[in-house]
Design a protein around this motif. Structure first.
Motif, PDB file in Angstrom:
ATOM      1  N   VAL A   8       0.947  -1.144  -0.047  1.00  0.00           N
ATOM      2  CA  VAL A   8       0.035   0.121  -0.008  1.00  0.00           C
ATOM      3  C   VAL A   8       0.791   1.266   0.077  1.00  0.00           C
ATOM      4  CG1 VAL A   8      -1.660   1.430   1.443  1.00  0.00           C
ATOM      5  CG2 VAL A   8      -2.121  -1.012   1.118  1.00  0.00           C
ATOM      6  N   HIS A   9       1.822   1.215   0.727  1.00  0.00           N
ATOM      7  CA  HIS A   9       2.747   2.265   0.988  1.00  0.00           C
ATOM      8  C   HIS A   9       3.450   2.521  -0.526  1.00  0.00           C
ATOM      9  CE1 HIS A   9       5.225   5.316   2.677  1.00  0.00           C
ATOM     10  NE2 HIS A   9       6.733   4.676   2.393  1.00  0.00           N
ATOM     11  N   ALA A  10       4.089   1.599  -1.152  1.00  0.00           N
ATOM     12  CA  ALA A  10       4.542   1.762  -2.627  1.00  0.00           C
ATOM     13  C   ALA A  10       3.752   2.253  -3.506  1.00  0.00           C
ATOM     14  CB  ALA A  10       5.138   0.204  -2.918  1.00  0.00           C
ATOM     15  N   ALA A  11       2.397   1.645  -3.200  1.00  0.00           N
ATOM     16  CA  ALA A  11       1.496   2.158  -4.289  1.00  0.00           C
ATOM     17  C   ALA A  11       1.080   3.609  -4.128  1.00  0.00           C
ATOM     18  CB  ALA A  11       0.065   1.257  -4.503  1.00  0.00           C
ATOM     19  N   ALA A  12       0.868   4.077  -2.810  1.00  0.00           N
ATOM     20  CA  ALA A  12       0.597   5.482  -2.555  1.00  0.00           C
ATOM     21  C   ALA A  12       1.772   6.399  -3.031  1.00  0.00           C
ATOM     22  CB  ALA A  12       0.408   5.588  -1.072  1.00  0.00           C
ATOM     23  N   GLN A  13       2.922   5.887  -3.026  1.00  0.00           N
ATOM     24  CA  GLN A  13       4.038   6.513  -3.330  1.00  0.00           C
ATOM     25  C   GLN A  13       4.119   7.086  -5.123  1.00  0.00           C
ATOM     26  OE1 GLN A  13       7.580   4.741  -2.242  1.00  0.00           O
ATOM     27  NE2 GLN A  13       7.966   5.748  -0.227  1.00  0.00           N
ATOM     28  N   HIS A  14       3.758   6.088  -5.540  1.00  0.00           N
ATOM     29  CA  HIS A  14       3.680   6.275  -7.248  1.00  0.00           C
ATOM     30  C   HIS A  14       2.210   6.848  -7.671  1.00  0.00           C
ATOM     31  CE1 HIS A  14       7.216   4.826  -7.590  1.00  0.00           C
ATOM     32  NE2 HIS A  14       7.237   3.531  -6.939  1.00  0.00           N
ATOM     33  N   PHE A  15       1.070   7.096  -6.727  1.00  0.00           N
ATOM     34  CA  PHE A  15      -0.293   7.633  -7.103  1.00  0.00           C
ATOM     35  C   PHE A  15      -0.086   8.882  -7.689  1.00  0.00           C
ATOM     36  CE2 PHE A  15      -4.337   9.476  -6.022  1.00  0.00           C
ATOM     37  CZ  PHE A  15      -4.888   8.656  -6.702  1.00  0.00           C
ATOM     38  N   SER A  16      -0.698   8.984  -8.651  1.00  0.00           N
ATOM     39  CA  SER A  16      -0.700  10.449  -9.416  1.00  0.00           C
ATOM     40  C   SER A  16      -2.294  10.680  -9.661  1.00  0.00           C
ATOM     41  CB  SER A  16       0.122  10.384 -10.721  1.00  0.00           C
ATOM     42  OG  SER A  16      -0.127  11.677 -11.357  1.00  0.00           O
ATOM     43  N   LEU A  17      -2.843  11.874  -9.027  1.00  0.00           N
ATOM     44  CA  LEU A  17      -3.876  12.269  -9.133  1.00  0.00           C
ATOM     45  C   LEU A  17      -4.200  12.743 -10.665  1.00  0.00           C
ATOM     46  CD1 LEU A  17      -6.615  12.816  -7.680  1.00  0.00           C
ATOM     47  CD2 LEU A  17      -5.694  15.308  -7.221  1.00  0.00           C
ATOM     48  N   ILE A  18      -3.516  13.155 -11.380  1.00  0.00           N
ATOM     49  CA  ILE A  18      -3.709  13.501 -12.634  1.00  0.00           C
ATOM     50  C   ILE A  18      -3.995  12.240 -13.592  1.00  0.00           C
ATOM     51  CG2 ILE A  18      -2.727  14.719 -14.815  1.00  0.00           C
ATOM     52  CD1 ILE A  18      -3.552  16.806 -12.484  1.00  0.00           C
ATOM     53  N   ALA A  19      -3.117  11.322 -13.401  1.00  0.00           N
ATOM     54  CA  ALA A  19      -3.160  10.101 -14.135  1.00  0.00           C
ATOM     55  C   ALA A  19      -4.631   9.526 -13.913  1.00  0.00           C
ATOM     56  CB  ALA A  19      -1.883   9.010 -13.920  1.00  0.00           C
ATOM     57  N   ALA A  20      -5.075   9.549 -12.522  1.00  0.00           N
ATOM     58  CA  ALA A  20      -6.116   9.026 -12.213  1.00  0.00           C
ATOM     59  C   ALA A  20      -7.306   9.784 -13.108  1.00  0.00           C
ATOM     60  CB  ALA A  20      -6.345   8.752 -10.750  1.00  0.00           C
ATOM     61  N   LEU A  21      -7.221  11.063 -12.900  1.00  0.00           N
ATOM     62  CA  LEU A  21      -8.234  11.728 -13.482  1.00  0.00           C
ATOM     63  C   LEU A  21      -8.512  11.603 -14.972  1.00  0.00           C
ATOM     64  CD1 LEU A  21      -8.083  15.258 -11.544  1.00  0.00           C
ATOM     65  CD2 LEU A  21      -9.844  13.607 -11.576  1.00  0.00           C
ATOM     66  N   GLU A  22      -7.118  11.349 -15.483  1.00  0.00           N
ATOM     67  CA  GLU A  22      -7.027  11.043 -17.133  1.00  0.00           C
ATOM     68  C   GLU A  22      -7.634   9.686 -17.381  1.00  0.00           C
ATOM     69  OE1 GLU A  22      -3.186  11.270 -18.372  1.00  0.00           O
ATOM     70  OE2 GLU A  22      -2.668  13.405 -18.342  1.00  0.00           O
ATOM     71  N   ILE A  23      -7.618   8.813 -16.707  1.00  0.00           N
ATOM     72  CA  ILE A  23      -7.919   7.426 -17.032  1.00  0.00           C
ATOM     73  C   ILE A  23      -9.528   7.290 -16.682  1.00  0.00           C
ATOM     74  CG2 ILE A  23      -8.140   4.982 -15.881  1.00  0.00           C
ATOM     75  CD1 ILE A  23      -5.298   5.369 -15.240  1.00  0.00           C
ATOM     76  N   THR A  24      -9.896   8.216 -15.860  1.00  0.00           N
ATOM     77  CA  THR A  24     -11.434   8.068 -15.392  1.00  0.00           C
ATOM     78  C   THR A  24     -11.989   9.096 -16.387  1.00  0.00           C
ATOM     79  OG1 THR A  24     -11.103   8.522 -12.888  1.00  0.00           O
ATOM     80  CG2 THR A  24     -13.085   9.085 -13.842  1.00  0.00           C
ATOM     81  N   ALA A  25     -11.495  10.173 -16.954  1.00  0.00           N
ATOM     82  CA  ALA A  25     -11.939  10.908 -18.000  1.00  0.00           C
ATOM     83  C   ALA A  25     -12.223  10.045 -19.264  1.00  0.00           C
ATOM     84  CB  ALA A  25     -11.259  12.072 -18.176  1.00  0.00           C
ATOM     85  N   GLY A  26     -11.055   9.359 -19.631  1.00  0.00           N
ATOM     86  CA  GLY A  26     -11.192   8.388 -20.741  1.00  0.00           C
ATOM     87  C   GLY A  26     -12.206   7.487 -20.701  1.00  0.00           C
ATOM     88  N   LEU A  27     -12.472   6.889 -19.497  1.00  0.00           N
ATOM     89  CA  LEU A  27     -13.480   5.798 -19.401  1.00  0.00           C
ATOM     90  C   LEU A  27     -14.598   6.515 -19.429  1.00  0.00           C
ATOM     91  CD1 LEU A  27     -11.977   3.587 -16.516  1.00  0.00           C
ATOM     92  CD2 LEU A  27     -12.250   2.869 -18.796  1.00  0.00           C
ATOM     93  N   THR A  28     -14.927   7.511 -19.055  1.00  0.00           N
ATOM     94  CA  THR A  28     -16.309   8.151 -19.258  1.00  0.00           C
ATOM     95  C   THR A  28     -16.689   8.717 -20.615  1.00  0.00           C
ATOM     96  OG1 THR A  28     -16.167   9.220 -17.068  1.00  0.00           O
ATOM     97  CG2 THR A  28     -17.590  10.147 -18.414  1.00  0.00           C
ATOM     98  N   VAL A  29     -15.355   9.144 -21.432  1.00  0.00           N
ATOM     99  CA  VAL A  29     -15.603   9.546 -22.910  1.00  0.00           C
ATOM    100  C   VAL A  29     -15.862   8.108 -23.532  1.00  0.00           C
ATOM    101  CG1 VAL A  29     -14.650  10.145 -24.869  1.00  0.00           C
ATOM    102  CG2 VAL A  29     -14.364  11.361 -22.863  1.00  0.00           C
ATOM    103  N   ALA A  30     -15.554   7.020 -23.249  1.00  0.00           N
ATOM    104  CA  ALA A  30     -15.798   5.681 -23.925  1.00  0.00           C
ATOM    105  C   ALA A  30     -17.046   5.385 -23.836  1.00  0.00           C
ATOM    106  CB  ALA A  30     -14.808   4.731 -23.383  1.00  0.00           C
ATOM    107  N   LEU A  31     -17.465   5.269 -22.256  1.00  0.00           N
ATOM    108  CA  LEU A  31     -18.786   4.897 -22.131  1.00  0.00           C
ATOM    109  C   LEU A  31     -19.883   5.862 -22.686  1.00  0.00           C
ATOM    110  CD1 LEU A  31     -20.409   2.967 -20.217  1.00  0.00           C
ATOM    111  CD2 LEU A  31     -20.464   4.704 -18.232  1.00  0.00           C
ATOM    112  N   ALA A  32     -19.663   7.063 -22.852  1.00  0.00           N
ATOM    113  CA  ALA A  32     -20.512   8.135 -23.612  1.00  0.00           C
ATOM    114  C   ALA A  32     -20.693   7.852 -24.767  1.00  0.00           C
ATOM    115  CB  ALA A  32     -20.154   9.559 -23.207  1.00  0.00           C
TER     116      ALA A  32
END
Length: 97
Positions: A8-32
């Motif tokens: 969990v600590h290693a995953a939290a260090q490499h977590f990027s809020l921008i990357a998570a938002l990009e993935i979420t936006a891409g999935l939203t556009v694909a679903l739309a």
């Protein structure tokens, strides 16, 4: 337990809020797009199905139904060899079909 904590600590260090938002936006556009073009995609899928397995003509469907009914009557006749009255009724039905 320490393995889970370190993962969990290693995953939290490499977590990027921008990357998570990009993935979420891409999935939203694909679903739309899928929801928007759903009727078109379903029509294409049905057309491809008809190319692979075309519909039978009325005559072919009638022949299949008659063959299936005749085979069912034959199975019933073979299973009812012990009761002649039922077999006679089935033979009469088969003669009409």
């Amino acid at each position: 337990m320490s393995t889970i904590i370190s993962l969990v600590h290693a995953a939290a260090q490499h977590f990027s809020l921008i990357a998570a938002l990009e993935i979420t936006a891409g999935l939203t556009v694909a679903l739309a797009f899928l929801l928007l073009f759903k009727p078109l995609l379903l029509g294409v899928a049905r057309a491809l199905k008809l190319v692979i397995k075309p519909k039978l003509t009325k005559e072919q469907r009638l022949q299949r139904r008659q063959m299936r009914d005749a085979m069912m009557l034959n199975r019933m006749l073979n299973s009812m060899e012990g009761s002649p009255s039922h077999a006679a009724e089935l033979r009469a039905l088969a003669a009409r079909a």
